[in-house]
Scaffold this motif. Structure first.
Motif, short mmCIF file in Angstrom:
data_model
loop_
_atom_site.label_atom_id
_atom_site.label_comp_id
_atom_site.label_asym_id
_atom_site.label_seq_id
_atom_site.Cartn_x
_atom_site.Cartn_y
_atom_site.Cartn_z
N ASN A 157 -18.68 -16.45 14.49
CA ASN A 157 -17.54 -15.85 15.16
C ASN A 157 -16.21 -16.49 14.80
N GLY A 158 -16.09 -17.06 13.62
CA GLY A 158 -14.82 -17.59 13.16
C GLY A 158 -14.56 -19.05 13.46
N GLY A 159 -15.48 -19.71 14.12
CA GLY A 159 -15.32 -21.13 14.40
C GLY A 159 -14.17 -21.41 15.36
N ALA A 160 -13.68 -22.63 15.32
CA ALA A 160 -12.64 -23.07 16.24
C ALA A 160 -11.29 -22.42 15.98
N ALA A 161 -11.09 -21.88 14.79
CA ALA A 161 -9.80 -21.29 14.44
C ALA A 161 -9.63 -19.86 14.97
N GLN A 162 -10.71 -19.22 15.33
CA GLN A 162 -10.66 -17.84 15.81
C GLN A 162 -10.39 -17.82 17.31
N ARG A 163 -9.20 -17.39 17.69
CA ARG A 163 -8.82 -17.39 19.10
C ARG A 163 -9.27 -16.12 19.80
N GLY A 164 -9.70 -16.30 21.03
CA GLY A 164 -10.04 -15.19 21.90
C GLY A 164 -9.36 -15.39 23.24
N ALA A 165 -9.60 -14.50 24.18
CA ALA A 165 -8.97 -14.59 25.49
C ALA A 165 -9.43 -15.82 26.27
N LEU A 166 -10.68 -16.25 26.05
CA LEU A 166 -11.24 -17.36 26.82
C LEU A 166 -11.72 -18.50 25.92
N GLY A 167 -10.99 -18.76 24.86
CA GLY A 167 -11.35 -19.89 24.02
C GLY A 167 -10.97 -19.65 22.58
N PRO A 168 -11.25 -20.57 21.75
CA PRO A 168 -11.94 -21.82 22.03
C PRO A 168 -11.00 -22.87 22.61
N PHE A 169 -11.57 -23.85 23.28
CA PHE A 169 -10.81 -24.99 23.74
C PHE A 169 -11.71 -26.21 23.69
N GLY A 170 -11.13 -27.34 23.31
CA GLY A 170 -11.93 -28.55 23.19
C GLY A 170 -11.20 -29.65 22.48
N PHE A 171 -11.89 -30.34 21.58
CA PHE A 171 -11.37 -31.53 20.93
C PHE A 171 -11.54 -31.40 19.43
N SER A 172 -10.67 -32.08 18.69
CA SER A 172 -10.81 -32.15 17.25
C SER A 172 -11.05 -33.62 16.90
N VAL A 173 -12.21 -33.90 16.35
CA VAL A 173 -12.56 -35.25 15.95
C VAL A 173 -12.11 -35.41 14.51
N LEU A 174 -11.14 -36.27 14.31
CA LEU A 174 -10.52 -36.39 12.99
C LEU A 174 -11.18 -37.44 12.13
#
Length: 101
Positions: A49-66
């Protein structure tokens, strides 16, 4: 402690490379957005579903481990919320390793 983060922003934590963290976070969903969504009988697939870069109405939200300061290499660890046809919310826990080696 008590950091409020806006959508799309990054808050760096300057820690030694061998640090281990326990993170406690609370996320609030906008009640009006949740109520406006039509439920779908479709399961969210973290990998398709596009991973963390694909925005939807309810997400994604979280952390980016660099792994690299310039965001060339990093691993988002995130949540994505879906609303089923029954009106119930479901939470998916994902990690996007497309930019990680």
């Amino acid at each position: 402690k008590d950091v409020v983060v806006e959508a799309g922003s990054l808050v760096p934590l300057n820690l030694p490379s061998t640090s281990q963290l326990d993170i406690v976070a609370e996320f609030e969903l906008d009640k009006n957005t949740v109520e406006r969504l039509n439920g779908a009988d479709v399961a969210y697939d973290c990998g398709k579903n596009g991973g963390a870069a694909q925005r939807g109405a309810l997400g994604p939200f979280g952390f980016s481990v660099l792994a690299h300061e310039g965001l060339v290499e990093h691993t988002p660890v995130y949540f994505y919320v879906t609303k089923g046809v029954d009106g119930k919310l479901r939470t998916c826990f994902c990690s996007d390793q497309s930019r990680s080696s």
